[in-house]
Design a protein around this motif. Structure first.
Motif, PDB file in Angstrom:
ATOM      1  N   LEU A  36     -19.413 -24.996 -28.049  1.00 28.65           N
ATOM      2  CA  LEU A  36     -18.019 -24.564 -28.177  1.00 28.65           C
ATOM      3  C   LEU A  36     -17.788 -23.248 -27.447  1.00 28.65           C
ATOM      4  N   SER A  37     -18.764 -22.334 -27.543  1.00 30.59           N
ATOM      5  CA  SER A  37     -18.658 -21.053 -26.850  1.00 30.59           C
ATOM      6  C   SER A  37     -18.615 -21.264 -25.346  1.00 30.59           C
ATOM      7  N   LEU A  38     -19.469 -22.156 -24.824  1.00 30.48           N
ATOM      8  CA  LEU A  38     -19.485 -22.433 -23.396  1.00 30.48           C
ATOM      9  C   LEU A  38     -18.160 -23.043 -22.957  1.00 30.48           C
ATOM     10  N   GLU A  39     -17.646 -23.981 -23.735  1.00 33.90           N
ATOM     11  CA  GLU A  39     -16.367 -24.604 -23.396  1.00 33.90           C
ATOM     12  C   GLU A  39     -15.249 -23.565 -23.321  1.00 33.90           C
ATOM     13  N   TYR A  40     -15.255 -22.636 -24.248  1.00 36.21           N
ATOM     14  CA  TYR A  40     -14.248 -21.568 -24.240  1.00 36.21           C
ATOM     15  C   TYR A  40     -14.369 -20.735 -22.964  1.00 36.21           C
ATOM     16  N   HIS A  41     -15.600 -20.343 -22.615  1.00 35.80           N
ATOM     17  CA  HIS A  41     -15.808 -19.524 -21.419  1.00 35.80           C
ATOM     18  C   HIS A  41     -15.412 -20.283 -20.155  1.00 35.80           C
ATOM     19  N   LEU A  42     -15.724 -21.564 -20.090  1.00 36.74           N
ATOM     20  CA  LEU A  42     -15.368 -22.358 -18.918  1.00 36.74           C
ATOM     21  C   LEU A  42     -13.855 -22.424 -18.749  1.00 36.74           C
ATOM     22  N   GLN A  43     -13.169 -22.575 -19.867  1.00 34.41           N
ATOM     23  CA  GLN A  43     -11.710 -22.650 -19.811  1.00 34.41           C
ATOM     24  C   GLN A  43     -11.114 -21.312 -19.364  1.00 34.41           C
ATOM     25  N   GLU A  44     -11.617 -20.217 -19.919  1.00 37.06           N
ATOM     26  CA  GLU A  44     -11.110 -18.890 -19.553  1.00 37.06           C
ATOM     27  C   GLU A  44     -11.385 -18.581 -18.084  1.00 37.06           C
ATOM     28  N   ARG A  45     -12.564 -18.929 -17.613  1.00 35.74           N
ATOM     29  CA  ARG A  45     -12.901 -18.671 -16.207  1.00 35.74           C
ATOM     30  C   ARG A  45     -12.013 -19.489 -15.281  1.00 35.74           C
ATOM     31  N   SER A  46     -11.766 -20.725 -15.652  1.00 39.03           N
ATOM     32  CA  SER A  46     -10.920 -21.579 -14.831  1.00 39.03           C
ATOM     33  C   SER A  46      -9.509 -20.991 -14.722  1.00 39.03           C
ATOM     34  N   ARG A  47      -8.988 -20.492 -15.826  1.00 37.00           N
ATOM     35  CA  ARG A  47      -7.659 -19.872 -15.809  1.00 37.00           C
ATOM     36  C   ARG A  47      -7.640 -18.624 -14.940  1.00 37.00           C
ATOM     37  N   ASN A  48      -8.665 -17.802 -15.101  1.00 35.77           N
ATOM     38  CA  ASN A  48      -8.724 -16.553 -14.336  1.00 35.77           C
ATOM     39  C   ASN A  48      -8.830 -16.835 -12.840  1.00 35.77           C
ATOM     40  N   ILE A  49      -9.662 -17.805 -12.465  1.00 41.06           N
ATOM     41  CA  ILE A  49      -9.833 -18.149 -11.051  1.00 41.06           C
ATOM     42  C   ILE A  49      -8.517 -18.634 -10.459  1.00 41.06           C
ATOM     43  N   LYS A  50      -7.797 -19.454 -11.187  1.00 42.83           N
ATOM     44  CA  LYS A  50      -6.505 -19.939 -10.690  1.00 42.83           C
ATOM     45  C   LYS A  50      -5.533 -18.785 -10.473  1.00 42.83           C
ATOM     46  N   ASP A  51      -5.532 -17.827 -11.390  1.00 43.41           N
ATOM     47  CA  ASP A  51      -4.650 -16.665 -11.249  1.00 43.41           C
ATOM     48  C   ASP A  51      -5.020 -15.829 -10.028  1.00 43.41           C
ATOM     49  N   VAL A  52      -6.317 -15.585  -9.856  1.00 45.76           N
ATOM     50  CA  VAL A  52      -6.781 -14.793  -8.715  1.00 45.76           C
ATOM     51  C   VAL A  52      -6.477 -15.523  -7.405  1.00 45.76           C
ATOM     52  N   CYS A  53      -6.652 -16.832  -7.401  1.00 45.07           N
ATOM     53  CA  CYS A  53      -6.346 -17.616  -6.202  1.00 45.07           C
ATOM     54  C   CYS A  53      -4.869 -17.531  -5.863  1.00 45.07           C
ATOM     55  N   GLU A  54      -4.033 -17.579  -6.867  1.00 43.64           N
ATOM     56  CA  GLU A  54      -2.583 -17.472  -6.645  1.00 43.64           C
ATOM     57  C   GLU A  54      -2.221 -16.130  -6.024  1.00 43.64           C
ATOM     58  N   GLN A  55      -2.921 -15.082  -6.441  1.00 46.67           N
ATOM     59  CA  GLN A  55      -2.595 -13.728  -5.979  1.00 46.67           C
ATOM     60  C   GLN A  55      -3.274 -13.365  -4.654  1.00 46.67           C
ATOM     61  N   ASN A  56      -4.273 -14.159  -4.219  1.00 50.11           N
ATOM     62  CA  ASN A  56      -5.047 -13.810  -3.014  1.00 50.11           C
ATOM     63  C   ASN A  56      -5.247 -15.030  -2.117  1.00 50.11           C
TER      64      ASN A  56
END
Length: 414
Positions: A36-56
């Motif tokens: 469950l902890s890994l799933e949470y981290h994977l989801q958070e990283r995916s969101r962060n990467i999408k945000d960074v990609c949008e901005q750069n």
């Protein structure tokens, strides 16, 4: 007396049985918690990467021709539905060994033939041969790459099958990885081999970490972060120039994450692997401490310049440079420190409507998306075609492995 003895045995067995049940329950709960902890981290990283990609977008979007070439160089395990983007000095050797194991690729036969200098009776693309047909080189990474290569499939075919697969990549702190690459490429010269010893002059030519960083800063001056600009020094390239993170929605595993993410990831995928330990000497903490020792040779200005080269890696994967800057000599002005703190802040989650490339698929915690009641008929047909394509790819790869294993059999020897 006999009854009392029987009661004692019964009580003892009951106690042992109860302890085993409790331990099993604790173990299952711990494993479930890790997942469950890994799933949470994977989801958070995916969101962060999408945000960074949008901005750069300009810095992070790969040109289409480079993107196509990179995708074909992934490790494609169609049997387990995995597409792996290997990065040097981030457990890539471990994962090539893992794929060799889970795909049942038998290289022992070729290794034996190489050691005995036997002759290969027919042409074989998996090994290098000398003039007389004797095997001169058999590299397990090359063998795995050859077997998992998508052959002559076109880009459209790969995008279809990737929709029902799990693409993933592994990262670690950019500065720890830089130190590991420096030790591997600069302190372990290629000329050190079984047949040739290094001369004193060659050993003395190894640069100090300070000299290496000075060279890297000069080399990267006024250059972009594209894959093309790093082609001659791939061992030191940023993660975003090794894997197209804004065009493929990778599950991102951290080698230095909380707990043992590698172990959790392998359990999560249900892979039958007995050893999941990555090739990092002394573990993540030891690797960080060793890196800090090297960074103490640098000035804070140099570390800041290094950070600017790898800044997008830090932001994409939520790493901080602070402890490495603190370990370095000298000081930074208040303005530079304020700018650093601002630039290293994680991206704020946004709603992204931009479609980043033809295969930026949305996966659920690294697992392929499932068809739900809200899926359109068109989506269902598309998923079915992708699954059909994956099944054909599995069969083709299975035959390729069987053919390779046969070629390493005694019948190849003359």
């Amino acid at each position: 007396m006999k009854t009392l003895w029987q009661k004692r045995i019964f009580i003892s067995l009951s106690f042992i049985f109860t302890v085993l049940i409790i331990e099993s329950h604790i173990g299952d709960t711990f494993t479930s918690s890790q997942t469950l902890s890994l799933e949470y981290h994977l989801q958070e990283r995916s969101r962060n990467i999408k945000d960074v990609c949008e901005q750069n977008k300009l810095e992070l979007m790969w040109p289409q021709n480079e993107f196509r070439r990179n995708i074909k160089n992934h490790v494609w395990d169609f049997t387990h539905g995995l597409a792996y983007c290997p990065i040097a000095k981030v457990a890539s050797t471990t994962w090539f060994l893992n794929f060799q194991a889970i795909m049942n690729i038998n290289i022992q036969g070729f290794e034996s033939m190489q050691e005995s200098r036997t002759i290969v009776l027919e042409d074989d693309s998996f090994v290098k041969k000398g003039k007389r047909g004797k095997i001169s080189k058999s590299n397990f990474k090359s063998i795995v790459r050859n077997i998992t290569a998508p052959d002559n499939w076109n880009f459209k075919e790969l995008t279809k099958v990737l929709e029902v697969m799990t693409p993933f990549m592994i990262v670690r702190h950019p500065f720890s990885r830089l130190v590991s690459a420096y030790e591997d490429k600069m302190l372990n010269p290629k000329f050190l081999s079984k047949r040739k010893l290094a001369t004193a002059e060659e050993l003395n030519s190894q640069p100090s970490f300070h000299e290496f960083v000075s060279w890297l800063l000069d080399t990267r001056s006024n250059k972009s972060g594209t894959e093309e600009s790093w082609k001659n020094v791939k061992a030191f390239s940023p993660f975003f120039s090794a894997c197209p993170v804004c065009q493929v929605d990778y599950s991102v595993i951290k080698l230095d994450g909380e707990g043992n993410e590698m172990d959790s990831w392998i359990r999560y995928l249900g892979l039958n692997l007995t050893s999941t330990e990555a090739h990092t000497e002394g573990g993540a903490q030891s690797s960080t401490n060793r890196a800090l020792d090297y960074f103490s040779q640098l000035t804070k200005e140099q570390v800041l310049e290094l950070y600017n080269i790898y800044k997008l890696d830090f932001i994409l994967f939520s790493y901080k440079p602070d402890i490495f800057i603190n370990a370095a000599k000298g000081h930074l002005t208040d303005d530079k420190m304020a700018s650093l703190r601002t630039s290293s802040q994680p991206a704020t989650h946004q709603s992204i409507n931009q479609n980043f490339g033809s295969i930026f698929q949305i996966f659920n915690f690294g697992k392929p998306k499932k068809i739900t009641k809200t899926s359109t008929q068109k989506d269902n047909i598309k998923d079915k075609k992708s699954l059909d394509f994956l099944n054909r790819a599995k069969l083709k790869q299975k035959l390729k492995i069987e053919n390779f294993n046969k070629r390493g059999s005694p019948s190849m020897i003359s």
